[in-house]
Design an enzyme around this catalytic site. Structure first.
Site, mmCIF file in Angstrom:
data_model
loop_
_atom_site.group_PDB
_atom_site.id
_atom_site.type_symbol
_atom_site.label_atom_id
_atom_site.label_comp_id
_atom_site.label_asym_id
_atom_site.label_seq_id
_atom_site.Cartn_x
_atom_site.Cartn_y
_atom_site.Cartn_z
ATOM 1 N N GLY A 114 64.773 -17.994 7.173
ATOM 2 C CA GLY A 114 65.750 -17.003 6.713
ATOM 3 C C GLY A 114 65.279 -15.565 6.719
ATOM 4 N N GLY A 116 65.142 -13.669 9.485
ATOM 5 C CA GLY A 116 65.827 -12.886 10.517
ATOM 6 C C GLY A 116 65.307 -13.095 11.927
ATOM 7 C CB THR A 118 68.364 -16.583 14.473
ATOM 8 O OG1 THR A 118 67.627 -17.723 14.046
ATOM 9 C CG2 THR A 118 69.410 -17.005 15.470
ATOM 10 C CD GLU A 338 62.307 -23.564 -19.930
ATOM 11 O OE1 GLU A 338 61.716 -22.570 -19.456
ATOM 12 O OE2 GLU A 338 62.403 -24.643 -19.315
HETATM 13 P P1 ATP Z 1 65.154 -20.094 10.249
HETATM 14 O O1 ATP Z 1 63.678 -20.036 10.378
HETATM 15 O O2 ATP Z 1 65.593 -20.916 9.079
HETATM 16 O O3 ATP Z 1 65.874 -20.412 11.517
HETATM 17 P P2 ATP Z 1 65.649 -17.275 10.643
HETATM 18 O O4 ATP Z 1 64.401 -16.521 10.337
HETATM 19 O O5 ATP Z 1 65.989 -17.496 12.069
HETATM 20 O O6 ATP Z 1 65.637 -18.631 9.825
HETATM 21 P P3 ATP Z 1 68.168 -15.979 10.518
HETATM 22 O O7 ATP Z 1 68.961 -17.145 11.040
HETATM 23 O O8 ATP Z 1 67.885 -14.891 11.475
HETATM 24 O O9 ATP Z 1 66.815 -16.516 9.904
HETATM 25 O O10 ATP Z 1 68.853 -15.381 9.229
HETATM 26 C C1 ATP Z 1 69.813 -16.101 8.472
HETATM 27 C C2 ATP Z 1 70.796 -15.157 7.815
HETATM 28 O O11 ATP Z 1 70.128 -14.394 6.819
HETATM 29 C C3 ATP Z 1 71.366 -14.133 8.770
HETATM 30 O O12 ATP Z 1 72.562 -14.579 9.348
HETATM 31 C C4 ATP Z 1 71.595 -12.929 7.886
HETATM 32 O O13 ATP Z 1 72.827 -13.017 7.223
HETATM 33 C C5 ATP Z 1 70.517 -13.036 6.837
HETATM 34 N N1 ATP Z 1 69.314 -12.243 7.161
HETATM 35 C C6 ATP Z 1 68.052 -12.723 7.300
HETATM 36 N N2 ATP Z 1 67.186 -11.734 7.541
HETATM 37 C C7 ATP Z 1 67.902 -10.592 7.571
HETATM 38 C C8 ATP Z 1 67.565 -9.225 7.801
HETATM 39 N N3 ATP Z 1 66.309 -8.844 8.026
HETATM 40 N N4 ATP Z 1 68.570 -8.306 7.771
HETATM 41 C C9 ATP Z 1 69.835 -8.687 7.527
HETATM 42 N N5 ATP Z 1 70.213 -9.958 7.311
HETATM 43 C C10 ATP Z 1 69.277 -10.906 7.321
#
Ligand code: ATP
Length: 499
Positions: A114, A116, A118, A338
């Site tokens: 997550g 970014g 992709t 807690e």
């Molecule tokens: P994975 O390893 O799980 O495939 P990833 O690194 O490819 O994850 P992304 O699919 O690029 O993650 O990101 C998932 C979503 O999180 C995006 O669609 C976006 O909404 C949000 N997101 C993640 N990183 C960013 C960023 N740097 N800026 C803006 N949005 C982001």
């Protein structure tokens, strides 16, 4: 033959019509019928998107990115910079050829989920005006030997064909979760994986500077260490880009991107939200904005307020509030547990508790919310030991009040063990500077036990000093379900002045 089928048909139709007219047949109904059937066929093809731009054929997600640019990605400035630099290989290909530089074939992006990766691959396609074809490692995993390899071949073929069809000079193939097919080859049971990986290597070796269209492979993984070295050697994935969790500035940037299409109240401080979301990934930040909007809509308010955002941060961090019924005995035990965490936290880091709550969330029956931390990349031994004590505080306070522990500390112990491992890996223990291969299981267990025993004893000492705080806070917590950090600190202060 099938390649010219359409042309033959087009030539044949007038000949048949001319022949029928010559034979004296009335051709008007036949022609009309033909026109109607033809239009129906054409409309169906259009709707299915066959042959159109972005037609989603086969298993791969080949939709072109909807103009995603590097500006739409928050933070990650270093990753973006490194990626753009690498992409010049695609753009400045004439210069590359002149200097006899071999083409850049693969870029590997590594980082937590997550963050970014992709998005970066999609932006890279837009930046270089390339075709974007994407697939995930798990799509190549099949029971039957050879199927995965075939899919890899198809992926490259599709990228080339689409680039030619759409008149592009280059294509970017993005493979997410490359570790699924690119794990270390053992030549043993996983023959299918080996064949798939071999095919990928063969395709990469077949990429040449003079090729048109030019192909660039971008892969993503969370576990680079598991990849086969053949994939990482020069000439294959030889550019590695780290895509880390964003720092505060990056988080603010990402939040600003995701608030663009949302009605936010004027007095909202996004800076505060960025501060509260330490350790969040881009995907989690996107989720915070989305959840805040849902809270605002549920409450039928016109704008998203700071309160909605705070609730959303809690939800993303700890899960949705559940309506799990708990007995009063259980509630008392959870409150004591807690409070144990909270007292140790406030003792080792004064001012750190933001709230203690008894409401069940996600899997937890209660929680302590800590004040946002400064971004930190280096941790000292005392800092980690304090963190371990905070984690152990719950179980220790149960021991103090009940004489035994419950199953409620499992997550805390996992956290404590993880921290001990960090200490061992970083040479901060009696074992000295070691790696895990150098120590036996017995040595590891002994050191782990010694550290935890020592810290459990210290936690006991700390908590035993705050018994009156426990008693007073417990009453409030049982009655009101939440105890604010400020009120809790008041009680702590009252106790220390009384002591
Ligand atoms: P994975 O390893 O799980 O495939 P990833 O690194 O490819 O994850 P992304 O699919 O690029 O993650 O990101 C998932 C979503 O999180 C995006 O669609 C976006 O909404 C949000 N997101 C993640 N990183 C960013 C960023 N740097 N800026 C803006 N949005 C982001």
């Amino acid at each position: 033959m099938s390649k010219y089928g359409k042309e033959i048909m087009i030539g044949l139709v007038p000949v048949v019509i001319a022949f029928l007219v010559f034979m004296g047949v009335n051709v008007v109904p036949i022609v009309l019928m033909g026109v109607i059937l033809g239009s129906l066929f054409y409309m169906t093809r259009m709707r299915a998107g066959v042959g159109g731009v972005g037609g989603d054929r086969g298993k791969t997600k080949s939709k072109p990115p909807a103009y995603l640019t590097f500006e739409d990605i928050g933070g990650q400035e270093r990753a973006k910079g490194e990626l753009k630099e690498a992409l010049d290989f695609l753009i400045k290909h004439e210069e590359i050829k002149k200097f006899g530089i071999r083409p850049l074939k693969g870029i590997l992006m590594e980082g937590p989920p997550g963050t970014g990766k992709t998005l970066l691959a999609k932006a890279a396609a837009h930046y270089t005006n390339s075709i974007y074809v994407a697939a995930s490692g798990s799509e190549f995993v099949e029971m039957y030997v050879g199927v995965g390899a075939g899919r890899i071949r198809d992926l490259f073929k599709e990228a080339r064909q689409r680039a030619v069809k759409e008149n592009k000079e280059s294509a970017i193939i993005f493979i997410d979760e490359i570790d699924v097919i690119g794990g270390k080859r053992d030549g043993g049971q996983h023959k299918e994986y080996d064949q798939t990986l071999n095919q990928l290597l063969t395709e990469m070796d077949g990429i040449h500077t003079t090729d048109a269209p030019r192909i660039l492979l971008i892969a993503a993984t969370n576990r680079k260490e598991t990849l086969d070295s053949a994939l990482l050697r020069p000439g294959r994935f030889d550019r590695h880009i780290n895509v880390d969790l964003p720092d505060k500035k990056g988080r603010l940037h990402i939040l600003n991107i995701h608030m663009r299409n949302k009605p936010i109240a004027d007095d909202v401080s996004m800076d505060k939200v960025a501060e509260e979301t330490y350790g969040f990934s881009g995907a989690q930040l996107e989720s915070v904005m989305n959840e805040a909007a849902i809270y605002a809509m549920r409450e039928q308010s016109e704008l998203i307020s700071q309160g909605h955002l705070s609730k959303a941060v809690d939800k993303v961090m700890m899960g949705e509030k559940t309506d799990r019924e708990t007995t009063s005995d259980e509630r008392k035990r959870v409150a004591i547990h807690e409070l144990g965490h909270a007292i140790v936290a406030e003792h080792v880091r004064p001012g750190s508790v933001a709230q203690v709550a008894l409401s069940p969330r996600g899997k937890a029956l209660g929680y302590v919310r800590h004040q946002p931390q400064q971004d930190q990349y280096l941790y000292t031994k005392p800092f980690i030991e304090n963190q371990i004590m905070v984690a152990l505080g719950g179980a220790v306070s149960e021991e103090i009040f009940y004489g035994h522990r419950s199953t409620g500390s499992k997550g805390d112990f996992d956290q404590a063990l993880q921290l001990v491992q960090t200490m061992i890996d970083s040479g901060l223990t009696e074992l000295g500077i070691v790696n895990l291969q150098m120590v036996t299981k017995e040595e590891y267990t002994k050191e782990n036990g010694a550290i935890l025993d020592r810290l459990i004893a210290t936690t006991h000492e700390v908590l035993a000093n705050y018994r009156p705080v426990f008693e007073q806070s417990l009453e409030i917590l049982i009655k009101e379900e939440t105890l604010s950090g400020d009120r809790f600190r008041e009680l702590m202060k009252q106790f220390s002045t009384a002591a």
